[in-house]
Design an enzyme around this catalytic site. Structure first.
Site, PDB file in Angstrom:
ATOM      1  N   GLU A   1      -5.768   4.912   7.764  1.00 39.76           N
ATOM      2  CA  GLU A   1      -6.199   6.864   7.618  1.00 39.76           C
ATOM      3  C   GLU A   1      -7.435   7.130   6.720  1.00 39.76           C
ATOM      4  O   GLU A   1      -7.573   8.422   7.047  1.00 39.76           O
ATOM      5  CB  GLU A   1      -5.184   6.491   7.027  1.00 39.76           C
TER       6      GLU A   1
ATOM      7  N   LYS B   1      -0.007   4.252  -0.156  1.00 39.45           N
ATOM      8  CA  LYS B   1      -0.290   5.609   0.791  1.00 39.45           C
ATOM      9  C   LYS B   1      -0.393   6.292  -0.432  1.00 39.45           C
ATOM     10  O   LYS B   1       0.066   6.473  -1.623  1.00 39.45           O
ATOM     11  CB  LYS B   1      -0.172   5.329   1.665  1.00 39.45           C
TER      12      LYS B   1
ATOM     13  N   SER C   1       3.132  -1.687  10.093  1.00 41.99           N
ATOM     14  CA  SER C   1       4.863  -2.082  10.791  1.00 41.99           C
ATOM     15  C   SER C   1       5.374  -3.116  10.054  1.00 41.99           C
ATOM     16  O   SER C   1       6.895  -4.263  10.496  1.00 41.99           O
ATOM     17  CB  SER C   1       5.492  -1.522  11.643  1.00 41.99           C
TER      18      SER C   1
ATOM     19  N   ASN D   1       0.950  -1.168  -0.470  1.00 39.79           N
ATOM     20  CA  ASN D   1      -0.195   0.637  -0.047  1.00 39.79           C
ATOM     21  C   ASN D   1       0.505   1.403   0.209  1.00 39.79           C
ATOM     22  O   ASN D   1       1.402   1.759   0.927  1.00 39.79           O
ATOM     23  CB  ASN D   1      -0.987   0.136   1.022  1.00 39.79           C
TER      24      ASN D   1
ATOM     25  N   GLU E   1      -5.722  -4.260  10.606  1.00 37.72           N
ATOM     26  CA  GLU E   1      -4.824  -3.777  10.770  1.00 37.72           C
ATOM     27  C   GLU E   1      -4.317  -3.144  11.996  1.00 37.72           C
ATOM     28  O   GLU E   1      -5.357  -1.999  11.871  1.00 37.72           O
ATOM     29  CB  GLU E   1      -4.445  -2.858   9.546  1.00 37.72           C
TER      30      GLU E   1
HETATM   31  P1  13P Z   1       3.098   0.441   7.742  1.00 34.86           P
HETATM   32  O1  13P Z   1       3.527  -0.795   6.938  1.00 34.86           O
HETATM   33  O2  13P Z   1       3.988   1.344   7.188  1.00 34.86           O
HETATM   34  O3  13P Z   1       2.783   0.583   9.023  1.00 34.86           O
HETATM   35  O4  13P Z   1       1.891   0.507   6.884  1.00 34.86           O
HETATM   36  C1  13P Z   1       0.880   0.117   7.313  1.00 34.86           C
HETATM   37  C2  13P Z   1      -0.647  -0.057   6.975  1.00 34.86           C
HETATM   38  O5  13P Z   1      -1.032   0.884   6.805  1.00 34.86           O
HETATM   39  C3  13P Z   1      -0.662  -0.665   5.243  1.00 34.86           C
HETATM   40  O6  13P Z   1      -2.162  -0.055   5.154  1.00 34.86           O
END
Ligand code: 13P
Length: 258
Positions: free
Chosen positions: A102, A15, A218, A13, A172
């Site tokens: 998010e 983002k 993470s 992802n 998550e």
């Molecule tokens: P991180 O791996 O940066 O913690 O993000 C996880 C996430 O939100 C995947 O959708």
């Protein structure tokens, strides 16, 4: 059904990261590294809307699939700034992330809108990756299971058994996203198993066993092997580590190993 029969899925992802040339460069680096996962682990890059066409072109003929990071629930109309499921399908997108924390935290996403988006995605032939997870405060108050059960029931309301088998659930924990704090493998397994038990109650055991459940938060090159070794952790939704080809590949290879 054993874990080995379910589809293992590692999805990046991205983002709000990467311009089109950067996206192409990253995908070109990822493709040869993960080619050996073909037929064993589904590899997906979920990228910003502006990168979708570039990503579909860059991954053509490879085993890397492309996903979007959101989708609107209406088919078309006066929804300024939104993107419909049909638009994504037309570009060649296969997967879509829905209800990421998010979006829930910063953009007013609710279980009701997650449910609508999930149904719209499925109706258009997209495979949704539906995200659920508890806040730190909710875990501390010992209501993780209530929170997760509520999200699963509401987010999948009126989704048929046939459709839920095309749906990926991503667990998550909100406190683990982008914080460097990973759920322990046992914590991840506990909640992923609880999600499967909840699906078995809503649908039936056979359906629940067929659904791919990912862990996200993470996950990185160091902790992925232990997390992915767990019986109910069928894959990962990867944020930060998906932006580096080598790290993302390490996670893919850990999933290939099982
Ligand atoms: P991180 O791996 O940066 O913690 O993000 C996880 C996430 O939100 C995947 O959708």
């Amino acid at each position: 059904m054993k874990k080995s029969v379910r589809k293992a899925i590692i999805a990046g992802n991205w983002k709000m990261n990467k311009t089109r040339p950067e996206a192409k460069e990253l995908l070109e680096a990822i493709k040869p590294l993960v080619a050996n996962a073909d037929g064993k682990v589904e590899v997906i890059a979920c990228v910003p809307f502006t990168n979708l066409e570039t990503a579909v072109a860059a991954t053509a003929g490879s085993n890397v699939k492309v996903g979007a990071e959101n989708v609107h629930f209406e088919k078309s109309g006066a929804f300024t700034g939104e993107i419909s499921a049909d638009m994504l399908v037309e570009v060649g997108v296969e997967y879509v992330v829905i209800g990421h924390s998010e979006r829930r935290q910063y953009f007013g996403e609710t279980d009701e809108t997650v449910n609508k988006r999930t149904k719209a995605a499925l109706a258009a032939g997209l495979k949704p990756i539906v995200c659920v997870g508890e806040l730190l405060w909710e875990r501390e108050c010992d209501i993780t299971e209530e929170v997760i059960a509520r999200q699963i029931k509401l987010d999948l309301f009126d989704v048929s058994a046939e459709d839920v088998k095309k749906t990926v659930i991503a667990y998550e924990p909100v406190w683990a996203i982008g914080t460097g704090k990973t759920a322990t493998a046992d914590q991840a397994e506990e909640v992923c198993a609880f999600i499967r038990a909840t699906l078995a109650k809503i649908y039936d055991e056979e359906t629940a066993q067929a659904v791919t459940i990912q862990y996200g938060g993470s996950m990185n090159a160091k902790n992925c092997a232990e997390l992915l070794s767990k019986e109910n952790v069928d894959g990962g939704l990867i944020g930060g580590a998906s932006l580096k080809a080598a790290d993302f590949n390490t996670i893919v290879q850990a999933a290939v190993e099982g």
